[in-house]
Every structure is written in structure tokens, then in C-alpha cells.
Design a protein around this motif. Structure first.
Motif, mmCIF file in Angstrom:
data_model
loop_
_atom_site.group_PDB
_atom_site.id
_atom_site.type_symbol
_atom_site.label_atom_id
_atom_site.label_comp_id
_atom_site.label_asym_id
_atom_site.label_seq_id
_atom_site.Cartn_x
_atom_site.Cartn_y
_atom_site.Cartn_z
ATOM 1 N N ASP A 32 0.812 -1.176 0.089
ATOM 2 C CA ASP A 32 0.039 -0.080 0.011
ATOM 3 C C ASP A 32 1.083 1.111 0.078
ATOM 4 N N VAL A 33 1.791 1.017 0.805
ATOM 5 C CA VAL A 33 2.906 2.286 0.817
ATOM 6 C C VAL A 33 3.700 2.646 -0.437
ATOM 7 N N GLU A 34 3.875 1.546 -1.061
ATOM 8 C CA GLU A 34 4.776 1.542 -2.007
ATOM 9 C C GLU A 34 4.028 2.217 -3.451
ATOM 10 N N SER A 35 2.752 1.778 -3.356
ATOM 11 C CA SER A 35 1.899 2.274 -4.486
ATOM 12 C C SER A 35 1.264 3.830 -4.339
ATOM 13 N N LEU A 36 1.647 4.289 -3.160
ATOM 14 C CA LEU A 36 1.254 5.649 -3.209
ATOM 15 C C LEU A 36 1.965 6.628 -4.314
ATOM 16 N N ASP A 37 0.921 7.464 -4.826
ATOM 17 C CA ASP A 37 1.388 8.470 -5.930
ATOM 18 C C ASP A 37 1.175 9.769 -5.297
ATOM 19 N N ILE A 38 2.304 10.376 -5.232
ATOM 20 C CA ILE A 38 2.144 11.789 -4.731
ATOM 21 C C ILE A 38 2.469 12.910 -5.866
ATOM 22 N N ARG A 39 2.266 12.612 -6.907
ATOM 23 C CA ARG A 39 2.407 13.531 -7.886
ATOM 24 C C ARG A 39 1.129 14.745 -7.748
ATOM 25 N N ASP A 40 0.055 14.336 -7.167
ATOM 26 C CA ASP A 40 -1.031 15.404 -7.202
ATOM 27 C C ASP A 40 -1.053 16.276 -5.865
ATOM 28 N N VAL A 41 -0.111 15.635 -4.726
ATOM 29 C CA VAL A 41 -0.498 16.269 -3.380
ATOM 30 C C VAL A 41 0.964 16.885 -2.883
ATOM 31 N N THR A 42 1.967 17.254 -3.816
ATOM 32 C CA THR A 42 3.083 18.058 -3.569
ATOM 33 C C THR A 42 3.065 19.379 -4.208
ATOM 34 N N ALA A 43 3.366 20.388 -3.570
ATOM 35 C CA ALA A 43 3.253 21.779 -4.111
ATOM 36 C C ALA A 43 4.514 22.193 -5.041
ATOM 37 N N ASN A 44 5.754 21.526 -4.530
ATOM 38 C CA ASN A 44 6.967 21.886 -5.087
ATOM 39 C C ASN A 44 7.587 20.523 -4.969
ATOM 40 N N TRP A 45 9.182 20.745 -5.733
ATOM 41 C CA TRP A 45 10.003 19.660 -5.415
ATOM 42 C C TRP A 45 10.587 19.476 -4.303
ATOM 43 N N VAL A 46 10.633 20.568 -3.234
ATOM 44 C CA VAL A 46 11.135 20.255 -1.897
ATOM 45 C C VAL A 46 10.354 19.335 -1.092
ATOM 46 N N ASN A 47 8.847 19.712 -1.245
ATOM 47 C CA ASN A 47 7.909 18.880 -0.515
ATOM 48 C C ASN A 47 7.848 17.332 -1.189
ATOM 49 N N ALA A 48 7.986 17.295 -2.191
ATOM 50 C CA ALA A 48 8.051 16.015 -2.982
ATOM 51 C C ALA A 48 9.443 15.175 -2.528
ATOM 52 N N GLU A 49 10.580 15.801 -2.337
ATOM 53 C CA GLU A 49 11.683 15.210 -1.920
ATOM 54 C C GLU A 49 11.457 14.706 -0.540
ATOM 55 N N VAL A 50 10.809 15.513 0.262
ATOM 56 C CA VAL A 50 10.639 15.159 1.821
ATOM 57 C C VAL A 50 9.897 13.917 1.858
ATOM 58 N N LEU A 51 8.593 14.151 1.220
ATOM 59 C CA LEU A 51 7.642 13.045 1.082
ATOM 60 C C LEU A 51 8.153 11.588 0.742
ATOM 61 N N THR A 52 8.929 12.031 -0.424
ATOM 62 C CA THR A 52 9.367 10.688 -0.881
ATOM 63 C C THR A 52 10.393 9.765 0.166
ATOM 64 N N ARG A 53 11.160 10.714 0.828
ATOM 65 C CA ARG A 53 12.062 10.328 1.642
ATOM 66 C C ARG A 53 11.313 9.549 2.991
ATOM 67 N N GLN A 54 10.098 10.293 3.326
ATOM 68 C CA GLN A 54 9.223 9.925 4.419
ATOM 69 C C GLN A 54 8.724 8.272 3.890
ATOM 70 N N ILE A 55 8.442 8.349 2.704
ATOM 71 C CA ILE A 55 7.785 7.015 2.291
ATOM 72 C C ILE A 55 8.685 5.970 2.319
ATOM 73 N N ASP A 56 9.952 6.219 1.848
ATOM 74 C CA ASP A 56 10.995 5.243 1.676
ATOM 75 C C ASP A 56 11.321 4.813 3.127
ATOM 76 N N ASP A 57 11.562 5.745 4.028
ATOM 77 C CA ASP A 57 11.571 5.179 5.305
ATOM 78 C C ASP A 57 10.542 4.381 5.994
ATOM 79 N N ARG A 58 9.305 4.772 5.616
ATOM 80 C CA ARG A 58 8.156 3.745 5.894
ATOM 81 C C ARG A 58 8.181 2.422 5.390
ATOM 82 N N ILE A 59 8.564 2.399 4.180
ATOM 83 C CA ILE A 59 8.825 1.091 3.466
ATOM 84 C C ILE A 59 9.696 0.107 4.021
ATOM 85 N N LYS A 60 11.067 0.805 4.393
ATOM 86 C CA LYS A 60 12.026 -0.013 5.080
ATOM 87 C C LYS A 60 11.514 -0.452 6.561
ATOM 88 N N ALA A 61 10.626 0.485 7.400
ATOM 89 C CA ALA A 61 10.282 0.141 8.615
ATOM 90 C C ALA A 61 9.287 -1.136 8.531
#
Length: 682
Positions: A32-61
Motif C-alpha cells: 500500500d505504501v509502495e503504491s502511493l502516488d504523490i504527484r498531485d499532493v506536493t506543491a513543489n520539488w522540496v515537498n516531493a523530496e521530503v515526502l518521498t524520503r518519508q515514504i522510503d523510510d516507512r517502506i523500510k520500517a
């Protein structure tokens, strides 16, 4: 949680079925986490980078470690937790594991061990069942569930007994890095693990009492209970050396915690390159808390009182702030006790404010922009530079250690002449870069830096093997948790530095946490009875009055004192130990390591250095005695105890080093010697 069960299966098969279902549910959570699509929920590349890192950490956990049990226990409550006890009210069943797992409907299949509902797994007893009807422990081989064991806590007819599965898990052989103890936490350990974030806890624990594991599990618990706060402020685990940090680095990730930083004290204060060493006398003085006062005097000695007025020209007007008024401002800033750098930044604003007061009295109406402009005026800048010049911490310490007059001026009444001579460099360095800084010098620079600019504080710090820190090193750690809390772990009997901690009350004072609570762990879970009894012969000489560790293991362990004639026989002892399951450590005085390395090679025995266990699956490690602290091996061969003692600057330190080396064994110990044993062990 209560679930329908298939009565056609025997109990073990039912539990295996639940394990398989739980693994499938964890896999679905990860997908479920791996399938998340964040393209429409991030305002800019900084937010996208932060959210991507958080998702990666969640997948590892959410990783399912195949050789690690997903759950290790089960609790059957008499009543629903939190509900009023009522006749006929049905209780609930919870599986306790390393992380939370839920099914597609959101119902829990495994409960995180840190959740309040899991606490009775560690605390419930016959005397206080905590509303638990049954506590079930599971046995595993690799990741396969192979056994279970039940305790009917609310049944008065069933006698209390020691859990065999618990004992087997405690004594299970190990290879590679340290693993978590989440399935075997004892009540006295759990009490420390679950202590609140607001308070500092100091744990005195002898060998094998699990103090390091308790500290790491406390971090994991605090991250669970206060995740948002600690996500903002950060957490840090401090160990004595890199080998130790490599040994413990897998514990928190196995519990799903990936954001905890690990470092040594040297890492924290690494503002200069350390290329030199101090003799013991110099290191003790540099590590003394009195050096903080010497540094404070040296920093604030740069402040000089004004002798001239400050004259500010704006347009056709000249505004004059008399010298006595500027001096009042300077003295007021000094009396406030704020950081040197912060006061220096405040001084131009204070002078500018005095100018604005004169402007207002003359009928003008200046605003904040005018005050800022006055503060940037060339005359004000020149006055600030003369009165409160900038201070470079490294250059300041360089001058203290190179200039006898400068040191004498600021150490007067703090250090005597002999102590001053001991820390002065024989050959003064010309610059910060060319200086051969020692580890103790780096701590002094860190202290000076904090006098100039406040060190950022973390939310929680774990300090392990703390007994070897100097007072100035404690201060360096304390600066990292001024607004947070700490878990201090150590054993006074294992202090092997000339400045080793004498009491935990003193250590907590240097740390800046004088109100910290001191807890003592005396039950030994890892070191065999015969081994800890033998090692405890040293306690009257190294730590009189300290309570010896009492091993609670059923297995007394293997213990032998063996007279040998050459290094080849020590290698043979290692070969014997390798016939058993688990890891083997050959511990020796540092000077003996090259000789033993050759003997191991001649015997065809492959070995590792401490810290390499995480990268290669070799079961034998050759350990210099100076690096043995905090490490554990199933079987230990201790080479030449007398050489371990003689390798230290004095007998007491040597006996403490020997105590450390003797207590690294989990299942068996062979003491091999050619020379005489120390009198305490003869």
C-alpha cells in the motif's frame, strides 16, 4: 484481538496460521505504501523530496525480516482492556510483536510491544496478573514458529515457574551484531525502558545485565510514545568507539526505527583534525571540569570597557552616546550571562537604542528601521569591534596551550603552576591547521564554541559506556541535551581511563542533569554463573562496595583456566571453541595481538577485527583488550590476563580492563596463561 479460530487445527498449527496471515497483512501494508502516488499532493520539488524520503523510510520500517519473529508472545485478557469488569464480559487476545500489523479492515493482527496493552507481557506475574488470563511465549527456529509455552496467571492452582523458552532465548548463541531483546525484557528492565521522556535516567549495570539493550529499547519506546516531538528535536546514541557502534547498529532498525543517529564523543566535537595524543597527566587535567572556568575567563577577557564616546552621524545631526553609558550597556550584557556571540550581536542594537532615545527626546519619531540603520553605522561597528571583538574558539584554545602567560592569567586560582606546565605544549603550533590536536583538546574547543554560540539541543540522548568519560566530555554530551533528556548507561567497575567516573551523582552533575534518577541492574542474564563469580573476585580491588552481578541463568556455562606454553596453544583453544555453535572472541592485551594473529594464520583460522562482524559471516574475532568493552561473544578465549593488566598505566586500571575482558563470554570462557595470574585470581 479476538478472532474466530479453526478448531480443526491443533494449537501450534493455529498459531502458525496466524503468523502466515500476519505476514501477508504486513506485506499488504508495505505494498500500500509502495503504491502511493504523490504527484498531485506536493506543491513543489522540496515537498516531493521530503515526502518521498518519508515514504522510503516507512517502506523500510515495514520490512518483513525472514529470520526474525513477527510476534513472540500472546496475551489473553480476562476483560477488554479499559472496559469495566463485568460478569460474563469477554476478554480479548493480542499478539505481541516488534511492530504493529493490521488487516485490510484496520483490525490489529500484531500489537507493537511498546503499546500500553502490551505492557503486561513484561510485567504481569502470579502476584499481579494485571487482568491477564494467559500469557503465551513462542519459540522459533529462524523465522519458523516451532513451540509455545503457556502461563495461566489468573489460575491459583498453577504454580509460578521459570519459562524455558525465555531462558533458551536469553542463552541462544549469536553470530554477528547485537540483536534486540524485545522478547526477553524483564520487569526491572521494562520499568526503565518505559520511563518518561521528561526525566534523565542513569543505569548502573554490571556485565550481562542488559544495560545497553535497555538504553536502545528506551529510545525505541520514546520514539513510539513521543514520535512527533522527537521527530522535531532528534535522538542520538553515543558509544565509546566505532567498533561498538557497528556492533549495536542493527538493533533499532530491527525494531522499525531508522532515524536515530549514532556517534562517538569524538564525532560530536570534531571541529579540528585530531593528530596528537596527551600523556595521562595532561589528559586528566584537560578533562577536568575546572577547565571550563579557565575557558570562560579566556573568552570573556576579550571584552574591554569603552574609553571614548560613540558618535553617530545621520544627515546633519550628530548623536553622542557617552563612554559611561556604553559601559553600562556592556556590564548589563555581561551580568545577564548570555553567550558571548549573542551578547556581541545584541550590543550594536543596544547602542542604537540609546541613540533612538536621544532622537525621541529631540522631537523625532524614529522607527525600527532607523534603529537597524544606526546599528549598522560605521561608528557603531567600530565600537563593537573594539569593545566586544569576535572570538575563534580553536585559536583561543591554541593560545591557551601555547602561551604560558596567557594561560597563567586565566588559570590563576584554578590550576596550580604544575598543572599549567603539564598542559602547555612543548612546541607551540603556528596555526590551527598545523597544530597536533589531541582528543582532549577537541573537547576544549567544543566548550569554547558553546561559550560563543549555543550548541543545539536534541530531544533525547543515550550515552553508553559512560564510566570512561571525563568531566569535560560529560559537559560536551550535556550540551547536546540541555532542553532534552538522557539515558546514561555504564558500570563503575569497568572504568578504564585515568579519569574514570567515581560516582554517578558526580557524572550527572557534569552532564547538567543533577536530578537524574539512578537505577541499578544486578541480575545477570548473559554471563554464566561460573564466569561472573570468577570475575567478581576483582571487585574489591576495582570497585569496593559495588554489588556483584548475580547470574540468573540455569546453564552455569563452560569455564576453564588453562596453562599454555606458546601462542599456537591459544589458537588451538580457539579451534576447540569454534566446534560449538555461536561466535568466538579471542581477547588479548593490545601488544599481544600481532603474535596471536600470526598463530591464528598458521593454524588456518580465519578471523575478523571488532566491528567487521556486520559485513562477514566469520565466527572468530581477534579483539584487542582496549576495544572489548560492550562486546559479547558466545565463547571467549582470554589470552594472558597478566599482560592485560600490565598493558595499562597502573594496576587498578589494568584490573578493570581485565574485568571487562573476563565478562565478554555468554556461554564459555577459557583463560589461557603462561605467566602468573594476578593475585586476585590466583
Amino acid at each position: 484481538m479476538s478472532r474466530p479460530v479453526d478448531d480443526s487445527l491443533d494449537p501450534l498449527e493455529r498459531e502458525r496460521s496466524h503468523l502466515a496471515s500476519s505476514r501477508a497483512a504486513l506485506r499488504a501494508m508495505r505494498e500500500d505504501v509502495e503504491s502511493l502516488d504523490i504527484r498531485d499532493v506536493t506543491a513543489n520539488w522540496v515537498n516531493a523530496e521530503v515526502l518521498t524520503r518519508q515514504i522510503d523510510d516507512r517502506i523500510k520500517a515495514l520490512a518483513d525480516l525472514s529470520d526474525t519473529p513477527l510476534f513472540f508472545g500472546r496475551l489473553d485478557y480476562l476483560h477488554a482492556p479499559g472496559a469495566e469488569e463485568a460478569e460474563g464480559a469477554e476478554g480479548e487476545r493480542f499478539y505481541i510483536g516488534r511492530r504493529h500489523v493490521h488487516d485490510a479492515d484496520g483490525d490489529p493482527m500484531v500489537i507493537d510491544w511498546r503499546a500500553p496493552v502490551s505492557q503486561p507481557f513484561y510485567r504481569a506475574s502470579k502476584k499481579d496478573p494485571m487482568d491477564i488470563a494467559l500469557r503465551r511465549r513462542f519459540g522459533y527456529t529462524g523465522g519458523d514458529l516451532t513451540a509455545y509455552e503457556d502461563e495461566h496467571l489468573s489460575d491459583p492452582a498453577e504454580a509460578a515457574r521459570t519459562s524455558k523458552l525465555l531462558q533458551q532465548e536469553i542463552e541462544r548463541p549469536r553470530v554477528g551484531p547485537m540483536r534486540d531483546i524485545v522478547a526477553t525484557i524483564q520487569p526491572e528492565q521494562d520499568e526503565i525502558v518505559r520511563s518518561g521522556l521528561g526525566g534523565t535516567v542513569c543505569v548502573q549495570g554490571g556485565p550481562g545485565t542488559g544495560k545497553t539493550a535497555v538504553g536502545l529499547h528506551r529510545v525505541a519506546y520514546l520514539l513510539y510514545a513521543h514520535r512527533e516531538r522527537l521527530a522535531r528535536t532528534g535522538t542520538l546514541v553515543i558509544g565509546p568507539n566505532r567498533s561498538f557502534l557497528h556492533y549495536i547498529e542493527q538493533v533499532l532498525p530491527a525494531l522499525g526505527e531508522l532515524t536515530v543517529r549514532q556517534a562517538t564523543v569524538d564525532d560530536l566535537v570534531a571541529q579540528v583534525e585530531v593528530r596528537g595524543t596527551d600523556d595521562a597527566a595532561a589528559a586528566v587535567i584537560k578533562g577536568d571540569a575546572r577547565m571550563a572556568e579557565v575557558l570562560r575567563r579566556a573568552v570573556y577577557a576579550h571584552v574591554t570597557m569603552p574609553s571614548e564616546a560613540v558618535v553617530v552621524v545621520r544627515g546633519s545631526r550628530r548623536w553622542r552616546v557617552p563612554a559611561y553609558e556604553v559601559e553600562e550597556i556592556v556590564r548589563e550584557l555581561l551580568d545577564r550571562g548570555i553567550r558571548y556571540g549573542a551578547a556581541r550581536e545584541a550590543l550594536p542594537q543596544r547602542i542604537a537604542h540609546a541613540v533612538l532615545v536621544q532622537m525621541e527626546r529631540s522631537g523625532e519619531a524614529p522607527d525600527d528601521r532607523v534603529q537597524d540603520a544606526v546599528a549598522r553605522n560605521a561608528a557603531v561597528k567600530a565600537a563593537v569591534k573594539a569593545i566586544w571583538p569576535p572570538v575563534d574558539p580553536a585559536k583561543l584554545v591554541l593560545r591557551l596551550l601555547s602561551d604560558a602567560e596567557f594561560l597563567a592569567e586565566h588559570a590563576d586560582g584554578v590550576l596550580d603552576e604544575a598543572e599549567q606546565r603539564a598542559i602547555l605544549w612543548a612546541k607551540p603550533a603556528r596555526s590551527v591547521k598545523s597544530a597536533k590536536w589531541s582528543a582532549a583538546d577537541a573537547v576544549l574547543i567544543d566548550e569554547a564554541s558553546d561559550l560563543v554560540t549555543r550548541t543545539p539541543s536534541l530531544g533525547h540522548v543515550v550515552l553508553d559506556e559512560a564510566q570512561d568519560l571525563s568531566p569535560m566530555q560529560y559537559r560536551a554530551v550535556g550540551r547536546r541535551c540541555t532542553t532534552g533528556s538522557a539515558t546514561v548507561l555504564g558500570d563503575l567497575a569497568q572504568g578504564t581511563t585515568p579519569w574514570a567516573t567515581r560516582s554517578w551523582e558526580e557524572a550527572l552533575t557534569h552532564l547538567g542533569k543533577p536530578d537524574g534518577v539512578i537505577e541499578e541492574l544486578t541480575a545477570g542474564f548473559r554471563v554464566p554463573t561460573d564466569v561472573i563469580t570468577y570475575a567478581s573476585r576483582l571487585l574489591p580491588s576495582i570497585a569496593p562496595g559495588l554489588t556483584p552481578v548475580a547470574s540468573i541463568r540455569d546453564n552455569p556455562g563452560f569455564f576453564e583456566i588453562r596453562t599454555v606454553e606458546k601462542a599456537a596453544e591459544v589458537a588451538s583453544a580457539c579451534e576447540e571453541s569454534l566446534r560449538h555453535e555461536g561466535s568466538v572472541g579471542l581477547i588479548a592485551a593490545d601488544a599481544r595481538v600481532p603474535v596471536l594473529a600470526e598463530a591464528l594464520k598458521a593454524a588456518g583460522l580465519e578471523y575478523l577485527a571488532p566491528g567487521e562482524e556486520t559485513t562477514r559471516r566469520v565466527r572468530l574475532t581477534l579483539v584487542p583488550a582496549s576495544l572489548a568493552k560492550g562486546l559479547e561473544y558466545d565463547y571467549v578465549v582470554l589470552d594472558e590476563p597478566g599482560a592485560v593488566v600490565e598493558g595499562e598505566p597502573d594496576e587498578r586500571t589494568g584490573l578493570r580492563r581485565l574485568y571487562v575482558a573476563l565478562t565478554r563470554a555468554v556461554s564459555g570462557l577459557i583463560v589461557a596463561h603462561t605467566g602468573a595470574l594476578p593475585l586476585q585470581l590466583a
